[in-house]
Write an enzyme that holds these catalytic residues in place. Structure first.
Site, PDB file in Angstrom:
ATOM      1  N   ASP A 178       0.801  -1.225   0.000  1.00  0.00           N
ATOM      2  CA  ASP A 178       0.000   0.000   0.000  1.00  0.00           C
ATOM      3  C   ASP A 178       0.836   1.278   0.000  1.00  0.00           C
ATOM      4  O   ASP A 178       0.515   2.235  -0.686  1.00  0.00           O
ATOM      5  CB  ASP A 178      -0.967  -0.001   1.189  1.00  0.00           C
ATOM      6  CG  ASP A 178      -2.077  -1.023   1.008  1.00  0.00           C
ATOM      7  OD1 ASP A 178      -2.147  -1.615  -0.090  1.00  0.00           O
ATOM      8  OD2 ASP A 178      -2.858  -1.236   1.954  1.00  0.00           O
ATOM      9  N   LYS A 180       1.060   3.166  -6.587  1.00  0.00           N
ATOM     10  CA  LYS A 180       0.110   2.063  -6.553  1.00  0.00           C
ATOM     11  C   LYS A 180      -1.190   2.551  -7.175  1.00  0.00           C
ATOM     12  O   LYS A 180      -1.799   3.491  -6.688  1.00  0.00           O
ATOM     13  CB  LYS A 180      -0.128   1.584  -5.114  1.00  0.00           C
ATOM     14  CG  LYS A 180      -0.965   0.312  -5.072  1.00  0.00           C
ATOM     15  CD  LYS A 180      -1.087  -0.320  -3.694  1.00  0.00           C
ATOM     16  CE  LYS A 180      -1.852  -1.637  -3.819  1.00  0.00           C
ATOM     17  NZ  LYS A 180      -2.190  -2.251  -2.554  1.00  0.00           N
TER      18      LYS A 180
END
Lengths: 419, 476
Positions: free
Chosen positions: A157, A234
């Site tokens: 993350d 991401k």
């Protein structure tokens, strides 16, 4: 015998309102429910109040420790591994530090000569202090003459934050640093960790002396990309190929057995010694600007002792410049008082250009620092790094606008959008 | 095997259990994709590899090891409109399909099982490539049921809801191609205890279970049901024979397998494939429980008492019960067979309140459409509302029962419902009869006078011109 005495791992005979079960007791994800494994392999739950009688048949099986030793093949390059947690190391046996979660193909490419596990954290639980620890660890490994490259495994993350942190703190390096992850845990046959680790190893023994994110280039298991640390983000909550180069190209395609170069890179020079600038400040923040946003939000950060902020500005670099929530007076005031305000594009792709509209020209005069085509996340890490380093802090504007780690791309080309 | 050598199944210690996999007629089990197979060219292909991994216990399952010994590349074919990231193993499961769960609970209740109130979705390691994740999701829903057969009770061990695997398109030594259209279609797995004592009983049980399945919302047709038989005899461990397509093959295949087991020196537990000629071939070692571990992406599954009661109150009827019910309505075997086999039971029942003549309804629903199809050389099927309208007309004496077949034929032949009924509802004999009586009873009226009286009687069923034409024959 009482329910509270039931322990995971025990084999027990349960007499319940639902019938009798011989089973293995498991860790239950829900209180009030005893989770058991039947001999068929299926797990079912029994509500505690339905259990009438318990008999323990066998105590918990002793977990077998790993006997595996790290083997060194003399003719293979040596790679050091820093394991920091996340899905990719979910199978790592913390007590024994066993390497059984590493796949065998890896050991055909290199020796894993050193493994360090400074901590095991999900990436959302990391911060500037952790970046410092990882940076120090990697720097020390890079300075080890026996080590040819470093692999860092990390939760996905916030991996791009740590990647940026390493790129800034390590400075000019002479050996590759691969930072990799997994989106599908290693306990499934389809885990992406397998290819990611093999390609990370392939990168770590290459001549590309850059910090790079290594991960699936697409949904298939054929090859990975090496992505530039400061220009990657991401972009998907679950896909394998979640990390994409933004306003940039991948550095290379990494196959398990070869590398195809795509963009320029910093060549290997094993003699380079690193003096890492590993300090990061906790007093840098990141906010996303949205329509009608009250500029008083800046007062919150100032009152909390923050020294600077990155604002994800809209379009070419705008915030509200008229009406009740006009940001201009507030910006003038806080910047004059020494608070650093930077702008990064919330469009993710493209570059800020404050001179196109009069509103932008007005904003420019407040002293806000326009960080061109930088990623907002990279901007935050950079600000955190600049604020913690006295030499860089002397002229924050100059430091923030200096291209330390390819965080700015002076020439964004057509193929660097949604690639 | 010759008749003279008929086996004494008790003597050889024959024990057999069934495992039936049946696709449910519902959307995919863990995502929002529809569950149907596609034949067009796929929109995309993705290449993957799978690896052997240890189960919860830290051991690698024998069956998994066997599959892992081939380092194959797997190509997955998908369609943008009917394949999503869940089938591609690129996103976690979204939910468990509630409709599929209801269907399984109903089947479990029909098999007298106990529903498990709290259960956990599991991952069953499968690395032959047929599942993109390297596992099949599977959850045990019920246990401890039973069915009755002529030779005694057969216990149901477990009822499991699971996702179907991807469909194999081609398989070579180093590469296998799978299509994702089938991956995730909900399947029920019914496993019996090894209570069957001879092949005849195996067949009877399979037929009975098939009957129960067809009473519920399951898919029909080739490939939607797969039947496996477990067999053991004294001195040989259990062998599983997979992939029976036809119940007729049960007895010959079982007989041949017993013969093989008796002759075999290599007495090991394994999974074998049922071949069309009744023989079996080795597939893989018997999988164990080491290949099961929890699906951590979804919470524990709770099945409430209220839900079970609700489903119990609305259980579908079994085929044999339906047949009995139809018989009591006065239908003959041929009609019953037609109604059941053409899946018209619900429609038939919905029409019953409109007529006391159950046979008439059955003829309208299934028999005449067949006749008309032949005569007209096209497929004839009547919508329920057409049949309702015609029955209503019969009930109101607008058309006679003897006219119904003609009315329907005209409709089948392209006439509008109203026109077909208008023309056929006049019995001209009846009209002329009425005219003759009328003239006798009320002689000397004008044509207009007679017309008025006749129109009153046949209002709306016949045109003035037709009445006038008929009258002219009697009144000069």
């Amino acid at each position: 015998m009482e329910i509270r005495n039931l322990k995971p791992g025990q084999r027990a005979a349960l007499h319940t309102k639902q019938g009798d079960f011989e089973c293995v007791v498991l860790e239950s994800p829900q209180s009030g429910i005893i989770l058991i494994k039947l001999d068929s392999g299926y797990n079912i739950g029994i509500r505690e109040e339905e259990i009438l009688d318990i008999k323990i048949i066998k105590e918990e099986k002793e977990k077998r420790g790993s006997e595996e030793e790290i083997k060194i093949e003399k003719n293979l390059p040596n790679v050091a591994l820093v394991s920091t947690g996340g899905t990719i190391s979910s199978r790592l046996d913390y007590k024994t530090g066993a390497v059984k979660w590493l796949n065998p193909e890896l050991f055909k490419i290199c020796n894993i000569a050193r493994i360090e596990t400074p901590f095991m954290k999900a990436s959302e639980n990391m911060g500037p202090e952790d970046w410092e620890i990882i940076s120090e660890k990697v720097a020390e490994m890079l300075n080890d003459n026996e080590i040819d490259g470093v692999i860092v495994t990390h939760g996905t993350d916030f991996l791009h934050y740590t990647a940026s942190a390493l790129a800034f703190s390590l400075g000019k390096i002479g050996k590759p640093v691969a930072i990799t992850y997994s989106q599908r845990s290693s306990d499934r046959g389809s885990s992406d960790a397998r290819l990611n680790l093999v390609c990370a190893a392939r990168f770590a023994v290459s001549d590309i002396a850059d910090v790079a994110l290594i991960g699936h280039a697409n949904s298939g298991d054929e090859y990975c990309y090496a992505l530039p640390a400061t220009k990657s983000r991401k972009m998907h909550s679950s896909r394998r190929d979640t990390f994409r180069a933004i306003n940039a190209k991948p550095i290379a395609k990494i196959y398990p057995d070869r590398i195809e170069l795509i963009d320029k890179y910093n060549p290997r020079d094993d003699k380079i010694k690193i003096n890492a600038k590993s300090k990061f400040s906790e007093k840098a923040a990141l906010v996303k600007f949205y329509p009608n946003q009250n500029p008083d939000i800046l007062d919150y950060y100032i009152n909390q002792g923050y020294k600077g902020i990155v604002v994800e500005a809209s379009g070419l670099g705008h915030v509200i410049t008229e009406g009740k929530n006009n940001w201009i007076p507030k910006l003038k005031k806080v910047i004059k008082s020494g608070f650093v305000v930077c702008a990064a594009p919330q469009t993710i792709y493209g570059e800020l250009q404050p001179y196109v509209y009069s509103a932008g020209r007005e904003l420019e005069k407040t002293g806000i620092i326009y960080l061109k085509d930088i990623l907002p996340e990279t901007a935050l890490v950079k600000l955190s790094w600049v604020l913690a380093n006295p030499a860089l802090k002397k002229d924050i504007r100059e430091s923030m606008l200096n291209n330390f780690a390819r965080e700015f791309n002076p020439r964004i080309s057509e193929d660097e959008f949604l690639n | 095997m010759e008749k003279a050598e008929v086996l004494d199944y008790a003597k050889i210690g024959f024990k057999s259990g069934l495992e039936i996999h049946q696709q449910l007629d519902a959307g995919k089990l863990f995502c929002s994709c529809p569950g149907f197979l596609r034949t067009e060219k796929p929109d995309f292909e993705i290449s993957r590899k799978l690896h052997a991994i240890a189960g919860e216990s830290g051991e690698i399952d024998e069956a998994v090891k066997h599959e892992a010994s081939f380092d194959r590349e797997f190509i997955y074919q998908g369609y943008n409109e009917t394949t999503c990231l869940v089938e591609l193993d690129e996103a976690p499961p979204k939910f468990i399909n509630e409709e599929a769960l209801d269907i399984v609970i109903q089947i479990a209740l029909l098999l007298n099982c106990e529903i498990i109130p709290v259960t956990q979705i599991m991952r069953k390691t499968v690395i032959d490539g047929s599942n993109t994740g390297g596992f099949q999701r599977s959850v045990m829903i019920a246990k401890d049921g039973c069915i009755d057969t002529k030779e005694g009770k057969v216990r149901i061990k477990s009822i499991v809801l699971e996702e179907d695997a991807a469909r194999i398109i081609s398989k070579e030594k180093e590469k296998a191609v799978y299509r994702l259209d089938r991956l995730g279609i909900p399947l029920i797995e019914i496993a019996t205890e090894p209570d069957m004592k001879n092949p005849e009983q195996v067949k009877e049980s399979a037929l009975y279970l098939g009957d129960i399945l067809r009473a519920c919302k399951v898919k029909r047709g080739i490939g939607t049901i797969r039947q496996d038989v477990n067999i053991s005899i004294k001195g040989h461990p259990r062998v599983e024979i997979k992939g029976f397509q036809d119940v007729k093959m049960f007895i010959p295949t079982i007989e041949k397998e017993i013969e093989r087991q008796q002759k075999s020196n290599d007495k090991k537990s394994e999974v074998r494939k049922a071949e069309p000629d009744g023989t079996t071939t080795f597939m893989r070692p018997m999988p164990g429980s080491a290949r099961m571990y929890p699906e951590t992406d979804l919470p524990l599954l709770h099945i409430s008492r209220g839900r079970i009661n609700n489903l119990k109150a609305n259980l579908p009827k079994l085929r044999k019960d339906i047949k009995e019910e139809l018989k009591q309505r006065g239908l003959n075997d041929e009609m019953i067979h037609l109604i059941v086999s053409e899946n018209k039971v619900e429609e038939f029942k919905s029409l019953l309140p409109l007529s006391k003549d159950a046979n008439l309804i059955a003829k309208m629903l299934v028999l005449w459409p067949k006749d008309f199809s032949r005569k007209l050389n096209k497929i004839v099927e009547f919508e329920t509302d057409v049949i309702e309208s015609v029955l209503d007309a019969v009930r109101k004496n607008k058309i006679g029962i003897s006219n119904v077949q003609d009315v329907l034929f005209d409709i089948a032949n392209g006439k509008k419902l109203e026109d077909a009924m208008k023309i056929n509802n006049i019995n001209l004999d009846e009209l002329e009869n009425f005219i003759a009586i009328l003239i006798k009873e009320k002689p000397g009226l004008s044509i207009g006078g007679y017309m008025g009286l006749i129109m009153q009687k046949f209002k709306g069923k016949i045109s003035g011109k037709e009445i006038a034409d008929a009258l002219k024959k009697y009144v000069k």
